[in-house]
Scaffold this motif. Sequence first.
Motif, PDB file in Angstrom:
ATOM      1  N   LEU A 168       0.827  -1.204   0.000  1.00  0.00           N
ATOM      2  CA  LEU A 168       0.000   0.000   0.000  1.00  0.00           C
ATOM      3  C   LEU A 168       0.863   1.256   0.000  1.00  0.00           C
ATOM      4  N   SER A 169       1.944   1.257   0.765  1.00  0.00           N
ATOM      5  CA  SER A 169       2.809   2.440   0.823  1.00  0.00           C
ATOM      6  C   SER A 169       3.393   2.774  -0.556  1.00  0.00           C
ATOM      7  N   ALA A 170       3.760   1.761  -1.333  1.00  0.00           N
ATOM      8  CA  ALA A 170       4.293   1.989  -2.678  1.00  0.00           C
ATOM      9  C   ALA A 170       3.207   2.537  -3.602  1.00  0.00           C
ATOM     10  N   LYS A 171       1.986   2.048  -3.452  1.00  0.00           N
ATOM     11  CA  LYS A 171       0.871   2.551  -4.261  1.00  0.00           C
ATOM     12  C   LYS A 171       0.612   4.022  -3.964  1.00  0.00           C
ATOM     13  N   VAL A 172       0.632   4.369  -2.675  1.00  0.00           N
ATOM     14  CA  VAL A 172       0.377   5.750  -2.265  1.00  0.00           C
ATOM     15  C   VAL A 172       1.508   6.653  -2.747  1.00  0.00           C
ATOM     16  N   GLU A 173       2.738   6.211  -2.641  1.00  0.00           N
ATOM     17  CA  GLU A 173       3.868   7.014  -3.100  1.00  0.00           C
ATOM     18  C   GLU A 173       3.808   7.243  -4.604  1.00  0.00           C
TER      19      GLU A 173
ATOM     20  N   SER B  52       1.995  18.969  -3.141  1.00  0.00           N
ATOM     21  CA  SER B  52       2.186  17.655  -2.520  1.00  0.00           C
ATOM     22  C   SER B  52       0.954  17.270  -1.714  1.00  0.00           C
ATOM     23  N   PRO B  53       0.426  16.069  -1.927  1.00  0.00           N
ATOM     24  CA  PRO B  53      -0.712  15.616  -1.137  1.00  0.00           C
ATOM     25  C   PRO B  53      -0.262  15.248   0.275  1.00  0.00           C
ATOM     26  N   ASP B  54      -1.196  15.329   1.225  1.00  0.00           N
ATOM     27  CA  ASP B  54      -0.856  14.953   2.593  1.00  0.00           C
ATOM     28  C   ASP B  54      -1.875  14.002   3.214  1.00  0.00           C
ATOM     29  N   LEU B  55      -2.888  13.603   2.435  1.00  0.00           N
ATOM     30  CA  LEU B  55      -3.925  12.717   2.951  1.00  0.00           C
ATOM     31  C   LEU B  55      -4.367  11.747   1.864  1.00  0.00           C
TER      32      LEU B  55
ATOM     33  N   ALA C  36       2.259   6.805   4.747  1.00  0.00           N
ATOM     34  CA  ALA C  36       3.025   6.332   3.597  1.00  0.00           C
ATOM     35  C   ALA C  36       3.893   7.514   3.186  1.00  0.00           C
ATOM     36  N   GLY C  37       5.119   7.535   3.656  1.00  0.00           N
ATOM     37  CA  GLY C  37       5.965   8.713   3.463  1.00  0.00           C
ATOM     38  C   GLY C  37       5.395   9.853   4.283  1.00  0.00           C
ATOM     39  N   ARG C  38       5.089  10.965   3.632  1.00  0.00           N
ATOM     40  CA  ARG C  38       4.502  12.123   4.319  1.00  0.00           C
ATOM     41  C   ARG C  38       2.988  12.183   4.183  1.00  0.00           C
ATOM     42  N   VAL C  39       2.404  11.154   3.621  1.00  0.00           N
ATOM     43  CA  VAL C  39       0.959  11.120   3.380  1.00  0.00           C
ATOM     44  C   VAL C  39       0.282  10.299   4.474  1.00  0.00           C
ATOM     45  N   ALA C  40      -0.657  10.920   5.184  1.00  0.00           N
ATOM     46  CA  ALA C  40      -1.428  10.223   6.219  1.00  0.00           C
ATOM     47  C   ALA C  40      -2.466   9.335   5.543  1.00  0.00           C
ATOM     48  N   LEU C  41      -2.645   8.137   6.083  1.00  0.00           N
ATOM     49  CA  LEU C  41      -3.636   7.198   5.549  1.00  0.00           C
ATOM     50  C   LEU C  41      -4.816   7.129   6.512  1.00  0.00           C
TER      51      LEU C  41
ATOM     52  N   ILE D 235      -6.670  10.626  -3.015  1.00  0.00           N
ATOM     53  CA  ILE D 235      -5.495  11.323  -2.496  1.00  0.00           C
ATOM     54  C   ILE D 235      -5.603  12.806  -2.771  1.00  0.00           C
ATOM     55  N   GLY D 236      -5.178  13.609  -1.801  1.00  0.00           N
ATOM     56  CA  GLY D 236      -5.238  15.058  -1.970  1.00  0.00           C
ATOM     57  C   GLY D 236      -4.678  15.771  -0.756  1.00  0.00           C
ATOM     58  N   VAL D 237      -5.163  16.993  -0.551  1.00  0.00           N
ATOM     59  CA  VAL D 237      -4.688  17.855   0.530  1.00  0.00           C
ATOM     60  C   VAL D 237      -5.812  17.982   1.554  1.00  0.00           C
TER      61      VAL D 237
END
Length: 79
Positions: free
Chosen positions: A16-21, A34-37, A55-60, A73-75
């Motif tokens: 999942l982290s690779a998909k989100v990245e 840059s998205p954060d959510l 996933a990196g800097r993106v909250a899931l 995915i977005g802000v």
Amino acid sequence: MNVGMLWFDNDKNTALSAKVERAARYYRQKYGQSPDLCLVHPSMLGEDQGEQPQAGRVALRSNRLILPGHLWIGVEEGN
């Protein structure tokens, strides 16, 4: 998050982290921000549901309205 980008990736061999990245990289290229959510179906988070997964800097976050295999995915509002 009211506005975001819907991303589909049902590859069972990719984490999942690779998909989100991958989705975040595309989002940055397309929208210049840059998205954060990222909202995902609860089944995609597995055992991480009790924590604040990242996933990196993106909250899931889980959302039952998102279909399995899809990422919204977005802000986050207010950021």
